[in-house]
Design an enzyme around this catalytic site. Structure first.
Site, mmCIF file in Angstrom:
data_model
loop_
_atom_site.group_PDB
_atom_site.id
_atom_site.type_symbol
_atom_site.label_atom_id
_atom_site.label_comp_id
_atom_site.label_asym_id
_atom_site.label_seq_id
_atom_site.Cartn_x
_atom_site.Cartn_y
_atom_site.Cartn_z
ATOM 1 N N HIS A 156 -14.029 12.175 -20.749
ATOM 2 C CA HIS A 156 -13.296 11.943 -22.098
ATOM 3 C C HIS A 156 -13.074 10.332 -21.936
ATOM 4 O O HIS A 156 -12.504 9.678 -21.051
ATOM 5 C CB HIS A 156 -11.843 12.574 -21.766
ATOM 6 C CG HIS A 156 -11.816 14.085 -22.194
ATOM 7 N ND1 HIS A 156 -11.213 14.492 -23.233
ATOM 8 C CD2 HIS A 156 -12.533 15.229 -21.445
ATOM 9 C CE1 HIS A 156 -11.524 15.998 -23.403
ATOM 10 N NE2 HIS A 156 -12.355 16.360 -22.439
ATOM 11 N N TYR A 171 -1.471 14.115 -26.850
ATOM 12 C CA TYR A 171 -0.014 13.606 -26.488
ATOM 13 C C TYR A 171 0.940 13.331 -27.701
ATOM 14 O O TYR A 171 0.659 12.501 -28.164
ATOM 15 C CB TYR A 171 0.118 12.646 -25.494
ATOM 16 C CG TYR A 171 -0.509 12.748 -24.041
ATOM 17 C CD1 TYR A 171 -1.916 12.539 -23.845
ATOM 18 C CD2 TYR A 171 0.166 13.182 -23.126
ATOM 19 C CE1 TYR A 171 -2.587 12.828 -22.717
ATOM 20 C CE2 TYR A 171 -0.464 13.247 -21.802
ATOM 21 C CZ TYR A 171 -1.945 13.138 -21.593
ATOM 22 O OH TYR A 171 -2.436 13.352 -20.481
ATOM 23 N N PRO A 198 4.253 15.517 -14.517
ATOM 24 C CA PRO A 198 2.775 15.467 -14.644
ATOM 25 C C PRO A 198 2.390 14.818 -15.996
ATOM 26 O O PRO A 198 1.315 14.689 -15.780
ATOM 27 C CB PRO A 198 3.013 17.185 -15.206
ATOM 28 C CG PRO A 198 4.166 17.576 -15.618
ATOM 29 C CD PRO A 198 5.112 16.585 -14.628
ATOM 30 N N LYS A 242 -1.226 12.044 -12.852
ATOM 31 C CA LYS A 242 -1.540 11.352 -11.589
ATOM 32 C C LYS A 242 -1.614 12.020 -10.285
ATOM 33 O O LYS A 242 -2.190 11.476 -9.330
ATOM 34 C CB LYS A 242 -0.518 10.111 -11.648
ATOM 35 C CG LYS A 242 -0.583 9.025 -12.553
ATOM 36 C CD LYS A 242 -1.793 8.144 -11.890
ATOM 37 C CE LYS A 242 -2.493 7.241 -13.267
ATOM 38 N NZ LYS A 242 -3.683 7.860 -13.817
ATOM 39 N N TYR A 277 -4.221 5.003 -17.131
ATOM 40 C CA TYR A 277 -4.476 6.381 -17.273
ATOM 41 C C TYR A 277 -5.787 6.888 -16.579
ATOM 42 O O TYR A 277 -5.984 7.734 -15.877
ATOM 43 C CB TYR A 277 -4.683 6.843 -18.554
ATOM 44 C CG TYR A 277 -4.681 8.265 -19.137
ATOM 45 C CD1 TYR A 277 -3.599 8.817 -19.521
ATOM 46 C CD2 TYR A 277 -5.766 9.024 -18.983
ATOM 47 C CE1 TYR A 277 -3.647 10.215 -19.687
ATOM 48 C CE2 TYR A 277 -6.005 10.305 -19.286
ATOM 49 C CZ TYR A 277 -4.726 10.920 -19.801
ATOM 50 O OH TYR A 277 -4.912 12.490 -19.964
#
Ligand code: DHB
Length: 390
Positions: A75, A203, A292, A296, A384
């Site tokens: 991704h 998100y 969550p 990570k 990220y």
């Protein structure tokens, strides 16, 4: 009769941290044993998160038989959605890195198979009672085997990679405990049979609360929505779950399908005050847990053991103590960066039960600050996809 095993490194926990550590030690010629209270089947079927940082993927891909590149999918970005619009965070463009969607239990299947094929002593159903002798040069693990018979492991070093309810942690932290933060919400997670609803993960911050539209495969999807920590995962009908999810991602029509798993994930931030005492260290969830959001947990566990493997090589092959003496401080730097990132993603995207209008509008201002600025998007992308390991 107590069975006594002698090894160089006793690793408690056959999760990502324990298995990756045994792999790295074996590559340096250091013998270890890995024990876990759970059965192999439980480890290989428990659903956990699915996002791997680039550095984690590079390490896993180099292990014989890894399917991360064949079953996992790359991704190059995610979408942040709020206030009626979506904003792409383009990892490739911002930091030249990516993440892979590869469920943790699939990575664990690969790791277990590779360790067993390499002749690793890996035992399931072993329950650890205590670790003794941290301040000596031969710490010991006291345990029972699957039949309940006593088992003692004598080692040069003991590593607790045994999760948030660690049995090893007490030998390191004593009564000190650590640093905690609780959150007034949890995630309601589902697995369903449906095609993906979007190309990338979404998100979404909505007035009703957060939702995350994740994926597992072309035919199975993982989705989460913010809920009360006391929520009963079986209290909602499938129609109510879809209604809740749909409302929280305005602008996207979710592809619905039969829900075959549901769970409620509690949120907690925790860092143990001490990560090592003498010849005993704790890593992964035994040492720290993150909420969550941002996925990570497993990545941080892998980073801990990459550093620890180097320190143990110096200690056990060359008698050099400097690496192990500096390990906890080195690990802590990344741990607190990841704690901050997980807390930040969580607080920016969720709606607290007592949020005022000011809090909501400030939160939208924060999200806009991130997406409207190259620096803001680049920070998110860098954290990220994972800070480089070297
Ligand atoms: C998943 C979990 C996460 O916490 C996250 O940030 C992204 C994806 C998942 O389980 O798919």
């Amino acid at each position: 009769m107590t069975e006594t095993i002698r090894t160089r490194v006793a690793i408690v926990g056959a999760g990502p941290a324990g298995l990756v550590l045994s792999h790295l030690l074996a590559a340096s010629g250091i013998e270890s044993i890995v024990v876990d209270q759970r059965s192999r089947e439980e480890i290989e079927t428990t659903i956990r998160a699915g996002i791997l940082e680039q550095g984690t993927v590079e390490l896993l891909a180099a292990i014989d038989g890894s399917r991360v590149h064949t079953v996992g999918s790359r991704h190059d970005g995610i979408e942040l959605r709020f206030d009626g619009a979506g904003h792409r965070i383009d990892f490739a463009d911002l930091v030249g890195r990516a993440v892979w969607l590869y469920p943790q239990h699939e990575a664990l299947k690969d790791l277990i198979a590779a360790r067993l094929a390499a002749g690793q002593d890996l035992r399931f159903g072993v329950t650890v009672a205590s670790v003794e002798g941290a301040d000596t040069s031969s710490p010991r693990v006291r345990a029972t085997d699957p039949t309940g018979a006593p088992l003692e492991i004598e080692a040069d070093f003991v590593v607790g990679a045994d999760g948030s309810r660690s049995s090893v942690r007490a030998a390191v932290t004593g009564a000190h405990g650590g640093y905690f933060r609780e959150y007034p919400f949890a995630w309601f997670g589902i697995l369903c049979e449906a095609p993906p609803s979007a190309e990338e993960l979404i998100y979404s911050n909505s007035p009703d609360g957060f939702a995350l539209i994740s994926q597992r495969s072309p035919t199975v999807q993982r989705m989460y929505f913010q809920c009360d920590p006391e929520a009963d995962p079986h209290a909602l009908s499938e129609a109510e779950i879809w209604d809740t999810l749909q409302k929280r991602v305005p602008g996207t029509t979710l592809a619905e399908g039969p829900i075959f798993q549901r769970d409620v994930l509690r949120f907690r931030s925790f860092v143990a005050r001490d990560l090592r005492r003498g010849r005993v260290a704790i890593v992964g969830d035994a040492a720290h847990t993150v909420p969550p959001t941002g996925a990570k947990g497993m990545n941080l566990a892998v980073a801990d053991v990459i550093l620890l493997a180097r320190a143990l090589e110096a200690l056990l092959l060359r008698g050099d103590e400097a690496g192990i003496d500096g390990w906890a401080d080195a690990a802590r730097q990344r741990i607190w960066k990841a704690q901050h990132f997980s807390w930040w993603m969580t607080s920016m995207l969720h709606v607290t039960p007592d949020a005022t209008d000011f809090d909501r509008l400030r939160q939208l201002g924060e999200l806009r600050t991130v997406v409207d600025s190259d620096a803001g998007r680049a920070y998110l992308a860098e954290a990220y996809t994972g800070w480089p390991l070297d």
